[in-house]
Scaffold this active site. Structure first.
Site, PDB file in Angstrom:
ATOM      1  CE  LYS A 155      49.902  61.497   9.402  1.00  0.00           C
ATOM      2  NZ  LYS A 155      50.239  62.694  10.211  1.00  0.00           N
ATOM      3  NE  ARG A 199      53.064  59.754   8.368  1.00  0.00           N
ATOM      4  CZ  ARG A 199      53.213  60.090   7.090  1.00  0.00           C
ATOM      5  NH1 ARG A 199      53.160  59.151   6.156  1.00  0.00           N
ATOM      6  NH2 ARG A 199      53.393  61.352   6.749  1.00  0.00           N
TER       7      ARG A 199
END
Length: 298
Positions: free
Chosen positions: A172, A148
């Site tokens: 995350k 990401r």
């Protein structure tokens, strides 16, 4: 009990403005949605306070046929519920006619990806300058390991193991995972880390730094990838998530192992990763159309 004025929308607008103190932009959104319903009511010779759930469904169907998608209709229904809840408090109505109605689901958009030839074309630039050397390492790492954007910008020097060809990222939910790094990315990283010493501040642990020697920002990476796409004559805007999608799609095409792709991407739920099975099917369908003797169009 009927509203104090002939226009319930006008009274609702005043409520939003003076009592709820919403922004002008938000109020305009509510009114735009309500006027869609009001316009439909005029054609049906109805007033807003005469409507039942069947009327709302009928108007929703009309708007959907005119091209409004699921998200727009969801917002439209939310505006209606707010208005009718206000009407309930004013005792204009006994029930909210929009309460139990849901919008049709929008078709799920598949993420855009590059094919392997497009990736090769995108990466086919000279890395002689320090900034091109850095950008090449960034792009190679995105595509090699499916990071990401936030994961890549957060990388520190201790997160890369060049000998074992591994990178440790924090995704995350503050969850860490180890990912393999391909040989092309390792080569580009080694070249960049040699040049990095010329620019990085002594107290900067970040792998990728800006011209000022500080950790590179997400906005800078996005802009650099876009500019390289223009320079390489790529179709459409190239962005970090497209490289992540391409990584996942190409890996699934080759391996067929959805669970492995889920682990590499750091998805908590397999359902998030399953979108790539649709991409894989598109690839297979294309091969079928090109190759099967009974599928080819004359």
């Amino acid at each position: 009990m009927l509203p104090d004025c002939t226009d319930p929308i006008q009274q609702f607008e005043q409520h939003l403005r003076s009592e709820r103190r919403l922004s002008t932009h938000t109020i305009k959104g509510y009114l735009r949605d309500l006027h869609k319903l009001d316009g439909w009511c005029e054609k049906q010779s109805l007033s807003l306070l005469q409507l039942d759930s069947q009327h709302i469904r009928s108007c929703l169907t009309t708007l959907h046929r005119k091209g409004l998608g699921g998200r727009s209709l969801d917002r439209w229904l939310a505006s209606l519920r707010t208005f009718f809840n206000y009407a309930l408090k004013q005792q204009w109505l006994k029930a909210n006619p929009a309460m139990a109605i849901s919008a049709p689901k929008s078709a799920k958009k598949l993420p855009k990806t590059l094919d392997t030839d497009q990736v090769a074309s995108y990466l086919a630039f000279s890395a002689e300058s320090w900034i091109d050397c850095r950008d090449l390492a960034i792009i190679e790492l995105f595509y090699s390991s499916g990071l990401r954007l936030s994961e890549l910008t957060a990388l520190n020097l201790g997160d890369i193991d060049l000998n074992d060809q591994l990178v440790t990222v924090t995704g995350k939910g503050n969850k860490s995972r180890q990912l393999p790094v391909g040989s092309h990315a390792i080569r580009a990283l080694k070249a960049w880390l040699t040049r990095r010493r010329e620019f990085a501040n002594n107290d900067t642990r970040a792998i990728f730094v800006s011209r000022q020697g500080k950790r590179i920002s997400t906005r800078t990476i996005q802009e650099r990838l876009r500019l390289i796409g223009l320079k390489q004559n790529m179709d459409g805007k190239i962005h970090p998530h497209m490289l992540r999608h391409s990584f996942a799609s190409h890996l699934l095409e080759s391996s067929g192992d959805l669970r492995a792709v889920q682990e590499l991407l750091g998805h908590a739920n397999l359902s998030t990763t399953q979108v790539y099975t649709h991409l894989d099917f598109q690839h297979l369908a294309k091969i079928y159309d090109q190759s099967h003797p009974r599928a080819q169009k004359k």
